[in-house]
Each structure stands twice: as C-alpha cells, then as structure tokens.
Design a protein around this motif. Structure first.
Motif, PDB file in Angstrom:
ATOM      1  N   LYS A  10       3.795  11.775  11.683  1.00  0.00           N
ATOM      2  CA  LYS A  10       3.362  10.350  11.861  1.00  0.00           C
ATOM      3  C   LYS A  10       3.025  10.162  13.041  1.00  0.00           C
ATOM      4  CE  LYS A  10       5.269   7.316   9.280  1.00  0.00           C
ATOM      5  NZ  LYS A  10       5.944   6.627   8.637  1.00  0.00           N
TER       6      LYS A  10
ATOM      7  N   ILE B 211       7.017   1.970  -0.938  1.00  0.00           N
ATOM      8  CA  ILE B 211       6.611   1.669  -1.980  1.00  0.00           C
ATOM      9  C   ILE B 211       8.070   1.011  -2.007  1.00  0.00           C
ATOM     10  CG2 ILE B 211       5.210  -0.114  -3.329  1.00  0.00           C
ATOM     11  CD1 ILE B 211       3.116   1.416  -3.119  1.00  0.00           C
TER      12      ILE B 211
ATOM     13  N   ARG C 288      -1.738   3.105   4.437  1.00  0.00           N
ATOM     14  CA  ARG C 288       0.039   2.484   5.294  1.00  0.00           C
ATOM     15  C   ARG C 288      -0.777   3.055   7.434  1.00  0.00           C
ATOM     16  NH1 ARG C 288       5.300   1.290   3.977  1.00  0.00           N
ATOM     17  NH2 ARG C 288       5.110  -0.032   1.366  1.00  0.00           N
TER      18      ARG C 288
ATOM     19  N   ARG D   1       0.917  -1.415  -0.249  1.00  0.00           N
ATOM     20  CA  ARG D   1      -0.138  -0.033  -0.056  1.00  0.00           C
ATOM     21  C   ARG D   1       0.998   1.200   0.003  1.00  0.00           C
ATOM     22  NH1 ARG D   1      -5.606  -1.277  -0.836  1.00  0.00           N
ATOM     23  NH2 ARG D   1      -6.018  -2.405   0.293  1.00  0.00           N
ATOM     24  N   PHE D   2       0.411   2.688  -0.375  1.00  0.00           N
ATOM     25  CA  PHE D   2       1.085   3.967  -0.723  1.00  0.00           C
ATOM     26  C   PHE D   2       0.572   3.761   1.036  1.00  0.00           C
ATOM     27  CE2 PHE D   2       0.637   8.117  -1.194  1.00  0.00           C
ATOM     28  CZ  PHE D   2       1.705   8.253  -1.980  1.00  0.00           C
ATOM     29  N   ILE D   3       1.818   5.013   1.298  1.00  0.00           N
ATOM     30  CA  ILE D   3       1.946   5.352   2.437  1.00  0.00           C
ATOM     31  C   ILE D   3       0.582   5.894   3.257  1.00  0.00           C
ATOM     32  CG2 ILE D   3       3.067   7.314   2.094  1.00  0.00           C
ATOM     33  CD1 ILE D   3       3.977   5.478   5.355  1.00  0.00           C
TER      34      ILE D   3
ATOM     35  N   VAL E 197      12.285   4.678  10.656  1.00  0.00           N
ATOM     36  CA  VAL E 197      12.683   5.733  10.568  1.00  0.00           C
ATOM     37  C   VAL E 197      14.318   4.973  11.646  1.00  0.00           C
ATOM     38  CG1 VAL E 197      13.767   7.723  10.367  1.00  0.00           C
ATOM     39  CG2 VAL E 197      11.658   6.771   8.750  1.00  0.00           C
TER      40      VAL E 197
ATOM     41  N   PRO F 212      10.484  10.848   2.453  1.00  0.00           N
ATOM     42  CA  PRO F 212      11.106  10.085   3.765  1.00  0.00           C
ATOM     43  C   PRO F 212      11.096   9.096   2.932  1.00  0.00           C
ATOM     44  CG  PRO F 212       8.430  10.937   4.198  1.00  0.00           C
ATOM     45  CD  PRO F 212       9.404  11.613   2.853  1.00  0.00           C
TER      46      PRO F 212
ATOM     47  N   GLY G  91       6.923  15.196   4.306  1.00  0.00           N
ATOM     48  CA  GLY G  91       7.015  14.264   5.360  1.00  0.00           C
ATOM     49  C   GLY G  91       6.051  14.543   6.342  1.00  0.00           C
TER      50      GLY G  91
ATOM     51  N   GLU H 210       8.833   5.561  14.726  1.00  0.00           N
ATOM     52  CA  GLU H 210      10.354   5.221  14.316  1.00  0.00           C
ATOM     53  C   GLU H 210      10.748   4.546  15.046  1.00  0.00           C
ATOM     54  OE1 GLU H 210      12.737   8.875  14.182  1.00  0.00           O
ATOM     55  OE2 GLU H 210      10.670  10.010  12.609  1.00  0.00           O
TER      56      GLU H 210
ATOM     57  N   ILE I 294       0.159  12.431   3.042  1.00  0.00           N
ATOM     58  CA  ILE I 294       2.032  12.241   3.908  1.00  0.00           C
ATOM     59  C   ILE I 294       1.723  14.047   2.120  1.00  0.00           C
ATOM     60  CG2 ILE I 294       2.656  11.672   1.482  1.00  0.00           C
ATOM     61  CD1 ILE I 294       4.611  11.108   2.881  1.00  0.00           C
ATOM     62  N   GLN I 295       2.564  15.229   3.075  1.00  0.00           N
ATOM     63  CA  GLN I 295       2.698  16.009   2.391  1.00  0.00           C
ATOM     64  C   GLN I 295       4.516  16.720   1.922  1.00  0.00           C
ATOM     65  OE1 GLN I 295      -0.470  18.417   2.690  1.00  0.00           O
ATOM     66  NE2 GLN I 295      -1.192  17.145   3.013  1.00  0.00           N
ATOM     67  N   LYS I 296       3.972  17.245   1.749  1.00  0.00           N
ATOM     68  CA  LYS I 296       5.726  17.621   1.176  1.00  0.00           C
ATOM     69  C   LYS I 296       6.966  17.622   1.715  1.00  0.00           C
ATOM     70  CE  LYS I 296       7.397  22.230  -0.442  1.00  0.00           C
ATOM     71  NZ  LYS I 296       7.169  23.174  -0.574  1.00  0.00           N
TER      72      LYS I 296
ATOM     73  N   PHE J 245       1.944  15.023   7.506  1.00  0.00           N
ATOM     74  CA  PHE J 245       0.918  14.332   7.181  1.00  0.00           C
ATOM     75  C   PHE J 245      -0.510  15.361   7.513  1.00  0.00           C
ATOM     76  CE2 PHE J 245       3.675  10.719   7.818  1.00  0.00           C
ATOM     77  CZ  PHE J 245       3.333   9.955   6.531  1.00  0.00           C
TER      78      PHE J 245
END
Lengths: 821, 105
Positions: free
Chosen positions: A623, B56, A566, A561-563, B21, B51, A575, A815, A571-573, A577
């Motif tokens: 995140k 994927i 998940r 799946r795309f982030i 990460v 990131p 990184g 993380e 997701i924004q520019k 959200f």
C-alpha cells in the motif's frame, strides 16, 4: 382451556404439524410422545454428527426452549402402547394415560428385513437398527427421508464402522436408493462392494430400463459390482458371516453384509387400536384416519393408495393435518408428486412422478448420450408433463416439477421442453418449494433470511437457516437464490430487494428520498433511513448514490468506501495491491512500456501480467508503495479496482487488419477516453470490434460495438463471467460518434436505475430491452436529460491517482509508526 | 509504567471510522477510531490473514475486506464463525496512543 392434541412421534412429521398447529391456534394444549430419549432431531444429519462434522446440538429440529415456550408436554423415551379410541385416551408404556381431543399418529417406519436364513449372524447389519424391527409403536429409527440415507454405516452403536474397516469385501442386499447409497458409503471406506438386487434393474420404483442400465454402469465405473435378479437366501459361516448363497446356487464370499431392502411403515399401534390400515395407515384428504379425530401423516400414512418417504410430501401433509386439527376446513391433501434424488457422489439422478408408461397412454420425449452419461426423459400426457427422469444433470428438476404440479400445457414449448431454461432452477421455484431437502428448508425461508440478515454468501445462508449443512447438494440452487435476491445475475425478481438489513428500502426508493431530502452525506442518509449503524453493503451503495446524484457536490466519506476505493488499487489475497494503469483501447507507447518496466525493476514488483482487458497489471504492491509507483508511471488510473468504466478492448480494425471494416482502435480509444473512470453500479467493460468476426469479443461486454459494412452495431448487457451472456443489440448507427453518444445514454440509464452491484447483464434482463430502447430513443425528454447528466458527471472526473501526491485522508497509504518524527 | 508501554501513534493519525496498521517486527495490530473511541485488535483475520485495518466498520464490528468475516472490536469475537481475534487495551495520554508491550509475542 384449549383443546388437547396428542402427537405420537417426535420426528419431522410430528414437529412440522405442531409448528403449523401453533400458528393457527396458540392455545392448543399439546403433548408429544417420542420413543427416543432425545429431543426431535433431523435424522438425515446423524451421519454428520457421528463423523464429527456437526454437533448434536445443531441437528435438533427444535431446542428445548421451543417446547417450553409453547408449553408442550413432552414425553421423551416413552412408547405409546395403546389408543382407547372410544374414550379418546392413549396409554404409554410407563403406565401413564392422557386424554386427547385430537390425536396425530406420526410413527414413521422401520427397516424391512427379508426372510434370509442366518440374518442374525455376526457381520450382518440392517441398514438401520435391528431393535427397531420388534413391533415399534412410534418413531422410526434411522428412517429415510427424501430418499436420503441417514445412518448408513456410520451410525451404529455396535461399532459397525470398525468392523467395516476390518472387512475387505461387503455385500449390500438391496438395489434401491438406500442400498446404492450404502454401497457407495462402504466403498469410500476402501471396501470392495457388491450389490445384490432381487429385481431385474436398479431403483425399479423410480427408473426405466435405460436409466437403470446407465446407473449400473456408473456404479460399476466406481468399482461397485451390481448383481441383478439375485436373491440372497442364506448367510453362510458361523458365528460370523463368511459368505452369502443365492437362489441360483451362486455363493459370494464376504465378511460383511448390509441389508437395505426397504422400509415398512410402523403400523402396530394403529392395528391394535382398530384403525384401518393397508400398506400404511389409511387417511382421507384431511389426513384423518378411519377413526374420527385421529390423524396420521408421514411415512406411516397411506393416502389414495400411496405412501411417501420424502420430506416434501410430509411437509404438505403436515399443513393439511394441522388445519384439520384446528377445525379449519380449507385445506385438503391431494397427494404429492414423488421426486426422488439419488445423492451418490459423482452421480446426479432425479426421478419425478411417472417414469414409464404404456404406448398410447404416455408419450416419451428423450435425450440420450451414453458416452457422456446424460439421459433426460420427459413423459407427456395430453400435452402436460406427467413425469421425468434426469440423469447426469438435475438442475432442471425444479422447473419440471413445477410443470407437473401446475399442469402447464406445454404445446408451445414442446420442442425445447427437455432443456428449457437450464439456469433457472431457483427462479421457477415458489417460496414453498424445498431447497435443502436434508434440513427441510424452503426457498421462502432462505429468501427471508437473506433479506432480514443481509446475507450475501452461501455460508451466511447456512449459518442462519442451516440449509446446505449436510450433503451440500443444494448449494447451486442457493447460489441462484442469492443472485436472484441480491440482483446478481438473475432477471426474475418478485420485488425490489432492500439494500441490506440496515436500510429496509429498495435502492430506487432510497435514491428518490435522498434527492427529495437533499441529503449529501453517508451519515445523514443513515440517520434518516437506517435502523442499524450501516455496514459494508449499504455504506458503499450510499456513497455510490451520492456521487451519482450530486456529482461532485456531496460529502465524500472514505470510511464508507471499500478499501479499493480508499487507496485506488485492488486488494489481493495477501493484502497487497495490484496497479493497472490506463492504456485506452489497449494501445500503449514504447515510452510507457519502458516506464512500466522501470517501475517493475525499481520496486521489485513480484509479477507483471497482461490482463484480460488488454492492459498490464503490476501485482504484489504494498500500500505504501502506491503513490510512488503512480508517480513513476506517470499514467492515469485504469480503475481496475472499482465499480466504474474500466477498459475498452479493441481488435486491430481497418488500420492494419486485411478484413477490417471499421477503425475499431480509433473508436475504442475515443470511447474509453470519454467514459473512463465514471462510477457505475458495477464494473463496466467495453469492447470494439472492427468487423463481425468480432475479435475484441464485444458481444460479451457490458457495452460492445461491432463494425459492419456501413457503420456500427451497439450491443449492451453482455457478460463473459460466471454466467456467459451474449449482449443484446441496442441499435445500428452510421458513425462512431453516434455509437459513443448512444453508449453514453445507456451508461447513464444504468448509472441511475441499476442496483448497486448489479451488472448490465442482469440490469438488461430486469428492465427488458424494449423498455431500454423506448427510454433511450422514444422518450426525447428523458434521453436528453440522460445525456446532460452524464456530461456533468464526466466533466468533473479527476484521476484518483492524483491522491498519491495529494492524499485526502490521514495516512491514506502509510502505516502508523512510519515517518515518526 | 511508561517503560512497559509502546507508543503506537496519535489519535489524529487515524481518520474517524477507519483503521490503521501498527507493525512491530512481524506482528501487526489494527487501530480503529470510532466516534472518538479507540479500539486495538489483531490486524490479521484468523481466516486467511486478511488485513482487518482495511475493513469497513459496521457499528462496533469490522468486516474483513477479503472474505467478509466479521469481528466485534470490543470482544474480538467473530460474528457467525467460531473465530476470535485478540483485543488490546489502549491508553491515551493527550494525543498519544499507547498499548502495553508484549503484543508481539
């Protein structure tokens, strides 16, 4: 031993022919003579090389491997000086001779230097190298192809550019394509530029009086002066130019003169060999000259009284010449329709075929808007298009070119002919049509590359095909081709595209096979059908299909799946959200607003924004904050990050509005609550308006409902995004319940038959409203099943934000290192 | 040897086929687990700092979630563009993953 073909000229024309010949006859022995010491290259790109934007390596038409692999006997930096037509033998300047069975003359052209006194003085430059003018036998230096200036000021070993920079005023002699582009190039270096043109209007070979006049105004708006009916007779000053005097006695002070007065075919070799020439080397419909087995193509050739300096005709000629060389009698060349494009920054101009005619012979259909600088003229002869001039917007060029080429009778579309289907530039092109005129890349080459390499971006196309790496003027057309191939926003698709380069199956077929084989994991689908490990295109598409087919009875794999899917946020520019909670119908309680405000304060949310879908977005969330924020909000996911049913925008409706006819808020909340979050091939936005004033803009939504006096209208396939599309009316119904039920049928039809990534606007155009209505209303078996399957999918939906407290993956939001025991 | 090593986590911290990460100061690395192999690379895409751990994975390449730039996890080289990311040797001791100190410089 195969026959021997000798080619004189290592440019586009020569190489294109060799390419074709090798396809027909791989055993042909081929010798190529190129006057220049380099491998054959695309002259159009020399300026890019000298500007440092491209390496020399990237502009070669073919690399050395190609010459080696095809056993081509290559003579670089060698002029051919004689043809012995009797003994079928050529002689090169190094004294070598070589026999041929077929000979191709592709010597191109050189620049024309008009008889002006003093052209040899310092500070006077032809637009191409002056050495070229001395009886060149093959290969044109700095030619123009396709109306595109090659070298302009940048390509000059003598360092013109430096001199240009020192110059304050420049005079360009010549007001054709070449001169205009040279003038603009000079003006970009900050030089004050004047064009002196001997004729009474600019680009008189391609434009009528109106278009020329408008073009002149545009050039002058850019600060370039245009002098017409102006013949330069003498270059003044010594040793360096100080000025130019004109026939009418006027004098222009300047320290730089650029001569761009046209090109002349290189005919010396042909003439001295007894081959018949007129303006060019005369050829018949097989591109054969007056001497048997000697062919000529490209800028040096004259066919039916015409010479061409454009890429497209050269490609067409190359095919015919190759067939003739290989003794395949099929193809004949019947001439090309000249289509010239002026590429000057800020001006869009295209001239195709005939541009003016005698009254009674050609009819003119004209649109002229002087203040907006738009001019469109189509010339019609016996109900068929004979030519056109487009100024201001040339996107429609391919459509018009096609009308001319195919000789289509336009009587039925005459009233709309000037504007036609504006957005369909790429859709009406054939695979053989040139898209990138700089690099000679056809639509077919681009489509093949997209399909073979799974390309999804303009950059990808550029990397794989080199299209759009020069002037970049073809980028809109390439975008359209991408959309067409990938099922973006275009309806006309010649075939079902494969999902990506990993799985060479159209989605429809893959779906059938997944059902047939009972495959329930991404891995098993890849093992069965993929030729590559699976990528960011096919993995999410397979995940979607598994969910749509098996509902909740499949193996969900988050790595496929795309982030966004998940972590259930967008997701924004940077990184971070965004978090958008669900507020059905855009109706929110004060308590919810208070919680949103508290979250904004507690987590120091960088921005709180009202969205276009009548919701509230919290932007800049890390995140690891997501689960805590979701918990504090105590609201459901708005699915604003995924391909699913998102929102239903509503107007106030008859609850408050004094002109409202229906309860749009009530219906909107019901619709959104029912369909919320169900996965779809692409995002679904809905809208409900309480009357035809349509304040909720329901007719640019994927599914829109509009209240009328005694019921509701249901619309589908609208889009307010990059290609605005007004939705199509699906049905009128009496009750809100019916509106929801039928919206659901459409939704499920789209879920099953839509291609992953395909918005409803494209889906509706691809399937057609007739087919959609037939499926939803006439096919009682199918529509009952659609309704049942949607119900099953809706019944098992969970709020994905529940994963905040019950993660489904290891460290789904955290993380590494954090919470280290 | 342990002195020069940093423990970045456990194998079981990273789900199969995904990346996670690890952050040290202002430096970030992405740790991927693919068919039981572990790859460690820079987390930030050289294009616009996307990131990569959120990307994927396709075979042994990762696709940046922001603009689709693609990098080979073994070599760090981009596919198609002239970009590269650093790759770092990873040491496995039992369940624990270590990398050499110094990546943060």
């Amino acid at each position: 031993m195969g026959k021997r073909l000798v080619v004189i000229g290592n440019g586009i024309a020569g190489i294109a022919t060799v390419d074709e010949v090798l396809r027909f006859d791989p055993d042909m022995q081929i010798s190529i003579f190129g006057k220049e010491p380099h491998l054959g290259y695309n002259r159009v790109l020399l300026s890019e090389v000298l500007a440092g934007k491209m390496g020399m390596d990237s502009i070669y038409l073919k690399n050395r491997d190609w010459y080696d692999k095809n056993n081509i006997d290559l003579h670089l930096g060698v002029k051919v000086i004689g043809i012995d037509t009797l003994n079928k033998k050529i002689t090169a300047e190094d004294g070598s001779t070589i026999n041929y069975d077929s000979l191709l003359v592709a010597t191109g052209s050189s620049s024309y230097i008009p008889p002006i006194k003093g052209v040899e003085k310092e500070g006077v430059f032809p637009f191409r190298n002056i050495e070229d003018t001395e009886g060149i036998l093959n290969g044109a230096r700095d030619s123009i192809y396709d109306g595109k200036v090659i070298a302009s000021v940048v390509y000059d070993p003598e360092g013109i550019l430096e001199k240009v920079k020192m110059s304050k005023r420049a005079l360009v002699i010549g007001g054709g394509l070449l001169g205009l582009e040279a003038a603009r190039a000079l003006s970009l270096h900050g030089v004050e530029v004047t064009i002196a043109h001997i004729m009474e209007r600019l680009m008189e070979q391609y434009l009528d009086e109106t278009a020329s006049g408008m073009l002149k105004d545009e050039m002058e708006r850019m600060g370039i002066r245009v002098l017409l009916n102006c013949e330069a007779v003498e270059i003044l000053g010594y040793p360096r130019v100080r000025g130019v005097s004109f026939r009418d006695g006027g004098i222009y002070d300047t320290d730089l003169v650029v001569i761009a007065a046209g090109i002349r075919p290189n005919l010396g070799l042909a003439v001295s060999s007894g081959i018949m020439v007129d303006r060019g080397i005369l050829v018949d419909d097989h591109m054969e000259t007056s001497v048997k087995d000697i062919y000529a193509i490209g800028e040096c050739a004259e066919h039916r009284g015409r010479t061409y300096g454009l890429v497209a005709p050269i490609m067409e000629q190359a095919k015919v010449a190759a067939e003739a060389v290989c003794n395949r009698d099929g193809a004949i060349y019947e001439g090309s329709i000249p289509a010239s494009v002026l590429k000057v920054m800020g001006i869009n101009l295209m001239s195709i075929g005939e541009f003016s005619g005698q009254p009674g012979d050609l009819e003119e259909i004209v649109y002229k808007d002087l203040s907006a600088s738009i001019y469109r003229k189509i010339l019609v002869k016996e109900n068929r298009v004979a030519g056109a001039i487009l100024l201001g917007d040339v996107n429609d060029g391919p459509r018009i070119l096609r009308l001319i080429k195919e000789g289509i009778d336009i009587s039925s579309v005459r009233s709309r002919i000037l504007f036609g289907d504006q957005s369909s530039g790429a859709a009406v092109m054939t695979d053989a049509d040139l898209v990138c005129r700089c690099m000679g890349i056809t639509k077919g080459m681009i489509v093949t590359a997209i399909e073979e390499h799974g390309i999804t971006s303009l950059n990808g196309v550029a990397q794989h095909t080199k299209a759009c790496t020069s002037c970049r003027g073809c980028s809109p057309i390439i975008d359209q081709i991408l959309q067409e191939v990938l099922g973006g926003d275009y309806s006309v698709e010649p075939k079902d595209p494969p999902i990506c380069s990993c799985i060479n199956l159209p989605q429809r077929e893959l779906r059938e096979k997944i059902i047939e084989k009972g495959l329930k994991s991404v891995k098993s689908v890849l093992i069965n059908f993929a030729t590559a490990p699976g990528c960011d295109k096919c993995k999410p598409a397979i995940s979607y299909l598994l969910n749509e087919i098996w509902i909740d009875d499949y193996e969900e794999n988050r790595s496929a799946r795309f982030i966004n899917d998940r972590v259930h946020a967008n997701i924004q520019k940077d990184g971070s959200f965004s978090v958008i909670p669900r507020v059905p119908g855009g109706v929110v309680t004060s308590e919810e607003l208070r919680r949103i405000a508290n979250v904004a304060d507690k987590y120091k949310v960088p921005m709180v924004k009202i969205t276009g879908g009548q919701r509230i977005s919290l932007l800049g969330i890390r995140k690891d904050q997501l689960p805590f924020i979701w918990s504090d909000l105590g609201m459901r996911s708005g699915h604003a990050y995924t391909k699913a049913v998102r929102t239903c925008k509503t107007c106030v409706g008859n609850l408050f509005c004094r002109v409202g006819l229906q309860d749009s808020i009530g219906l909107g909340i019901a619709m959104e609550s029912r369909f919320q979050g169900v996965s779809t091939p692409a995002k679904i936005k809905m809208g409900v308006s309480g009357c035809p004033r349509n304040c909720a803009e329901a007719t640019i939504k994927d599914i829109g409902v509009v209240g009328i006096q005694d019921g509701w209208e249901v619309y589908v396939g609208g889009n307010g995004g990059n290609r605005v599309r007004s939705a199509d009316l699906l049905v009128s119904v009496k009750s809100g319940d019916d509106a929801i039920r039928i919206s659901g049928l459409f939704l499920q039809y789209y879920r099953e038959d839509g291609r992953f990534g395909e918005r409803t606007s494209s889906f509706v155009e691809r399937i057609g409203m007739d087919k959609i209505k037939e499926t939803l209303f006439d096919d009682s078996l199918k529509n009952v099943r659609l309704g049942e399957r949607l119900d099953l999918s809706l019944a098992v939906l969970k709020d994905p934000w529940e994963e905040g407290s019950k993660p489904v993956a290891v460290r789904q939001f955290e993380e590494l290192g954090a919470y280290e025991g | 040897m342990k002195d020069k090593m940093i423990k970045v986590g456990k194998i079981s911290d990273v789900p199969e086929g995904e990346g996670r990460v690890f952050r040290l100061g202002r430096s970030e690395i992405a740790i991927f687990r693919l068919d039981s192999a572990i790859f460690v690379v820079d987390n930030k895409c050289p294009h616009k700092s996307g990131p990569l751990a959120d990307g994927i994975v396709a075979g042994d390449e990762v696709i940046c979630p922001l603009h689709g730039h693609r990098f080979n996890l073994k070599t760090g080289l981009s596919v198609g563009d002239d970009e590269r990311i650093n790759t770092y040797p990873v040491f496995v001791e039992g369940e624990d993953l270590f990398i050499e100190d110094g990546f943060a410089e």
